[in-house]
Enzyme design. Structure first.
Site, PDB file in Angstrom:
ATOM      1  N   GLY A  45     -32.328   0.327  -5.360  1.00  0.00           N
ATOM      2  CA  GLY A  45     -31.541   0.300  -6.613  1.00  0.00           C
ATOM      3  C   GLY A  45     -30.442   1.350  -6.609  1.00  0.00           C
ATOM      4  O   GLY A  45     -29.352   1.129  -7.167  1.00  0.00           O
ATOM      5  N   THR A  92       0.841  -1.193   0.000  1.00  0.00           N
ATOM      6  CA  THR A  92       0.000   0.000   0.000  1.00  0.00           C
ATOM      7  C   THR A  92       0.878   1.245   0.000  1.00  0.00           C
ATOM      8  O   THR A  92       1.818   1.333   0.790  1.00  0.00           O
ATOM      9  CB  THR A  92      -0.912  -0.002   1.251  1.00  0.00           C
ATOM     10  OG1 THR A  92      -1.724  -1.164   1.199  1.00  0.00           O
ATOM     11  CG2 THR A  92      -1.792   1.238   1.306  1.00  0.00           C
ATOM     12  N   GLU A  97      -3.978  -6.248   7.135  1.00  0.00           N
ATOM     13  CA  GLU A  97      -3.499  -6.377   8.528  1.00  0.00           C
ATOM     14  C   GLU A  97      -3.849  -7.762   9.078  1.00  0.00           C
ATOM     15  O   GLU A  97      -4.215  -7.914  10.236  1.00  0.00           O
ATOM     16  CB  GLU A  97      -4.123  -5.262   9.376  1.00  0.00           C
ATOM     17  CG  GLU A  97      -3.140  -4.511  10.251  1.00  0.00           C
ATOM     18  CD  GLU A  97      -2.165  -3.631   9.464  1.00  0.00           C
ATOM     19  OE1 GLU A  97      -2.452  -3.308   8.289  1.00  0.00           O
ATOM     20  OE2 GLU A  97      -1.111  -3.300  10.015  1.00  0.00           O
TER      21      GLU A  97
HETATM   22  C1  LIG Z   1      -5.456  -3.747  -1.115  1.00  0.00           C
HETATM   23  C2  LIG Z   1      -4.447  -4.507  -0.309  1.00  0.00           C
HETATM   24  C3  LIG Z   1      -3.449  -3.804   0.359  1.00  0.00           C
HETATM   25  C4  LIG Z   1      -2.477  -4.500   1.066  1.00  0.00           C
HETATM   26  N1  LIG Z   1      -1.450  -3.792   1.648  1.00  0.00           N
HETATM   27  C5  LIG Z   1      -0.383  -4.464   2.149  1.00  0.00           C
HETATM   28  C6  LIG Z   1       0.791  -3.765   2.586  1.00  0.00           C
HETATM   29  O1  LIG Z   1       0.835  -2.530   2.594  1.00  0.00           O
HETATM   30  N2  LIG Z   1       1.849  -4.490   2.987  1.00  0.00           N
HETATM   31  C7  LIG Z   1       1.833  -5.855   3.010  1.00  0.00           C
HETATM   32  O2  LIG Z   1       2.842  -6.449   3.375  1.00  0.00           O
HETATM   33  N3  LIG Z   1       0.739  -6.557   2.630  1.00  0.00           N
HETATM   34  C8  LIG Z   1      -0.361  -5.891   2.182  1.00  0.00           C
HETATM   35  N4  LIG Z   1      -1.476  -6.578   1.760  1.00  0.00           N
HETATM   36  C9  LIG Z   1      -1.463  -8.029   1.820  1.00  0.00           C
HETATM   37  C10 LIG Z   1      -2.419  -8.603   2.872  1.00  0.00           C
HETATM   38  O3  LIG Z   1      -1.936  -8.343   4.171  1.00  0.00           O
HETATM   39  C11 LIG Z   1      -2.541 -10.088   2.557  1.00  0.00           C
HETATM   40  O4  LIG Z   1      -3.231 -10.195   1.322  1.00  0.00           O
HETATM   41  C12 LIG Z   1      -3.263 -10.846   3.649  1.00  0.00           C
HETATM   42  O5  LIG Z   1      -2.502 -10.880   4.826  1.00  0.00           O
HETATM   43  C13 LIG Z   1      -3.581 -12.279   3.219  1.00  0.00           C
HETATM   44  O6  LIG Z   1      -2.470 -12.895   2.666  1.00  0.00           O
HETATM   45  P1  LIG Z   1      -2.598 -13.651   1.256  1.00  0.00           P
HETATM   46  O7  LIG Z   1      -3.223 -12.702   0.293  1.00  0.00           O
HETATM   47  O8  LIG Z   1      -1.281 -14.199   0.898  1.00  0.00           O
HETATM   48  O9  LIG Z   1      -3.618 -14.787   1.511  1.00  0.00           O
HETATM   49  P2  LIG Z   1      -3.278 -16.343   2.035  1.00  0.00           P
HETATM   50  O10 LIG Z   1      -2.316 -16.232   3.123  1.00  0.00           O
HETATM   51  O11 LIG Z   1      -2.866 -17.055   0.783  1.00  0.00           O
HETATM   52  O12 LIG Z   1      -4.670 -16.785   2.511  1.00  0.00           O
HETATM   53  C14 LIG Z   1      -5.700 -17.213   1.645  1.00  0.00           C
HETATM   54  C15 LIG Z   1      -6.910 -17.635   2.498  1.00  0.00           C
HETATM   55  O13 LIG Z   1      -6.539 -18.702   3.365  1.00  0.00           O
HETATM   56  C16 LIG Z   1      -6.802 -18.349   4.722  1.00  0.00           C
HETATM   57  N5  LIG Z   1      -5.760 -18.917   5.570  1.00  0.00           N
HETATM   58  C17 LIG Z   1      -4.421 -18.857   5.402  1.00  0.00           C
HETATM   59  N6  LIG Z   1      -3.786 -19.504   6.378  1.00  0.00           N
HETATM   60  C18 LIG Z   1      -4.748 -19.979   7.214  1.00  0.00           C
HETATM   61  C19 LIG Z   1      -4.734 -20.717   8.441  1.00  0.00           C
HETATM   62  N7  LIG Z   1      -3.591 -21.066   9.044  1.00  0.00           N
HETATM   63  N8  LIG Z   1      -5.924 -21.047   8.993  1.00  0.00           N
HETATM   64  C20 LIG Z   1      -7.083 -20.666   8.432  1.00  0.00           C
HETATM   65  N9  LIG Z   1      -7.163 -19.957   7.287  1.00  0.00           N
HETATM   66  C21 LIG Z   1      -5.999 -19.618   6.694  1.00  0.00           C
HETATM   67  C22 LIG Z   1      -6.812 -16.826   4.755  1.00  0.00           C
HETATM   68  O14 LIG Z   1      -7.589 -16.329   5.839  1.00  0.00           O
HETATM   69  C23 LIG Z   1      -7.422 -16.512   3.405  1.00  0.00           C
HETATM   70  O15 LIG Z   1      -8.822 -16.617   3.511  1.00  0.00           O
HETATM   71  C24 LIG Z   1      -2.517  -5.916   1.119  1.00  0.00           C
HETATM   72  C25 LIG Z   1      -3.545  -6.599   0.486  1.00  0.00           C
HETATM   73  C26 LIG Z   1      -4.511  -5.918  -0.214  1.00  0.00           C
HETATM   74  C27 LIG Z   1      -5.587  -6.682  -0.912  1.00  0.00           C
END
Ligand SMILES: Cc1cc2nc3c(=O)[nH]c(=O)nc-3n(C[C@H](O)[C@H](O)[C@H](O)COP(=O)(O)OP(=O)(O)OC[C@H]3O[C@@H](n4cnc5c(N)ncnc54)[C@H](O)[C@@H]3O)c2cc1C
Length: 393
Positions: free
Chosen positions: A343, A158, A366
């Site tokens: 709507g 971000t 977060e």
């Molecule tokens: C618009 C946006 C801004 C962002 N900004 C930042 C930023 O500034 N800096 C940064 O570092 N990141 C940033 N992120 C990343 C964000 O923090 C991650 O997308 C988020 O933490 C989830 O990680 P992932 O996308 O790899 O999902 P995954 O880790 O691949 O998870 C996929 C799904 O599996 C679930 N899951 C994973 N592990 C487990 C478990 N052990 N038990 C149960 N469920 C589980 C998750 O809840 C999720 O539903 C941003 C994301 C978005 C979309």
């Protein structure tokens, strides 16, 4: 909102931000969003007001706000426009991490610039291969004398386009098979050679907040830029700093929810069906009452987390609860606001359409809400937490 627990000076700061949001921001939000205009003038005014320094101590040029005052200011900003809160969220987490753990040299070098907004902070944790499971990061910082040589691919950053200072989670090469992996946080300046933004992502909402991928290809990072100066403390520093981040996300969600409820109330007092304004229909009244109740519980819980953080000590359970509950509440409130609009709720001329899309992000950033649930379930059996929850043995 006035807080009786705040000093008159703190309430004056909140009122000043409220005036700025009401006069300079709210009247222009729909135009900025519709025409996709980056609000440079507004950002400059935020800098003049010192808003980039809300998490920076006064001795380094910041406003030095107590955590609950920081939260109250963030709510006011997010109520006006979530995009502006997003410019401050991870920026403030970076400032907090340096304030809490930086060496004196790091504080003097970076905090004054973060306070004025000359430096914009961003968090580089997530990688293409992992977000929830940060232990799986591949970012590698090898020891090369006075520098680390850093190779990393960080994604969904971000404000990554405009950021100048990237707080980057890395691991170090193991010196032996038995050694546990050491993780650290490095202060990587965007201007360092071989730091490059490679992708800008198109998102469901908050289009005026840039979200990018950053490649770091054998970047020379001075060892003086290891946060706190001790290798292997990265997760400790990060998890404590994320408590501030979760409070910031929780209270931003509260601001969004307050905005959505305001829009729903206004619309329901104007829209006429079956000869009366829709706020006279009991089904709408019940919805509005639920929305208001969820808003207040989300605010109270998030402010509780902010006060606990201010008092010191561990607050990972409560900050995770605040982020989880407030973001779920905001999503439900925004959805109900869309329903109240009928709507019109699906039409971009009405703010609730955007608020609904934006609210979803607070359930992901977060740490996803399920990851926050895991944090809560792990902590809630501790003695202190059991006592806090009022559980019986
Ligand atoms: C618009 C946006 C801004 C962002 N900004 C930042 C930023 O500034 N800096 C940064 O570092 N990141 C940033 N992120 C990343 C964000 O923090 C991650 O997308 C988020 O933490 C989830 O990680 P992932 O996308 O790899 O999902 P995954 O880790 O691949 O998870 C996929 C799904 O599996 C679930 N899951 C994973 N592990 C487990 C478990 N052990 N038990 C149960 N469920 C589980 C998750 O809840 C999720 O539903 C941003 C994301 C978005 C979309």
């Amino acid at each position: 909102m006035k807080f009786i627990q705040f000093t008159s000076e703190e309430n004056e700061i909140i009122s000043t931000v409220e005036r700025f949001i009401e006069e300079r921001v709210r009247p222009n939000v729909m135009v900025f969003e519709r025409d996709n205009i980056y609000p440079q003038q507004i950002v400059d005014e935020m800098k003049e007001l010192g808003l980039f320094g809300i998490a920076v101590p006064e001795e380094f040029g910041g406003l030095g706000l107590r955590v609950p005052v920081f939260a109250a200011v963030m709510e006011v900003i997010a109520r006006g426009w979530t995009t502006l809160a997003a410019y401050l969220n991870s920026h403030s987490t970076v400032a907090h991490a340096i304030k809490a753990y930086g060496t004196e040299e790091q504080k003097e070098k970076y905090l004054p610039g973060l306070a004025t907004g000359e430096h914009r902070g961003a968090l580089c944790l997530t990688e293409p291969g992992c977000g929830s499971d940060l232990q799986a990061i591949r970012a590698l910082a090898s020891d090369e004398g006075a520098d680390y040589r850093l190779t990393a691919s960080k994604t969904y950053v971000t404000n990554g386009e405009r950021a100048t200072l990237l707080l980057t989670l890395v691991k170090h090469p193991k010196q032996s098979a038995e050694e546990k992996t050491k993780f650290s946080l490095l202060l990587v300046e965007k201007s360092f050679a071989q730091v490059q933004v490679t992708t800008t992502f198109h998102k469901m909402g908050m289009g005026l907040v840039d979200t990018v991928q950053i490649e770091m290809d054998r970047v020379a990072v001075p060892k003086a830029n290891l946060l706190g100066g001790i290798e292997g403390k990265g997760f400790h520093y990060l998890f404590e700093s994320l408590e501030i981040g979760r409070i910031a996300i929780g209270i931003s969600a509260v601001g969004l929810a307050a905005n959505a409820l305001s829009e729903a109330l206004r619309y329901s007092s104007e829209r006429v069906t079956f000869g009366v304004t829709i706020d006279k229909h009991q089904a709408i009244q019940l919805k509005l009452a639920d929305m208001a109740t969820k808003l207040v519980t989300a605010r109270l819980l998030t402010m509780e987390a902010a006060w606990m953080k201010e008092r010191g000590g561990r607050c990972d359970m409560i900050s995770a609860m605040a982020k989880l509950h407030a973001s779920d509440a905001a999503l439900e409130i925004a959805h109900d606001a869309v329903k109240v609009h009928g709507g019109a709720g699906y039409i971009q001329e009405y703010a609730v359409e955007r608020l609904y899309r934006e609210a979803l992000l607070y359930t992901i950033g977060e740490g996803t809400n399920d990851i926050n649930r895991i944090v809560i379930s792990r902590r809630m059996t501790g003695d202190e937490e059991r006592a806090y929850l009022g559980l019986v043995r």
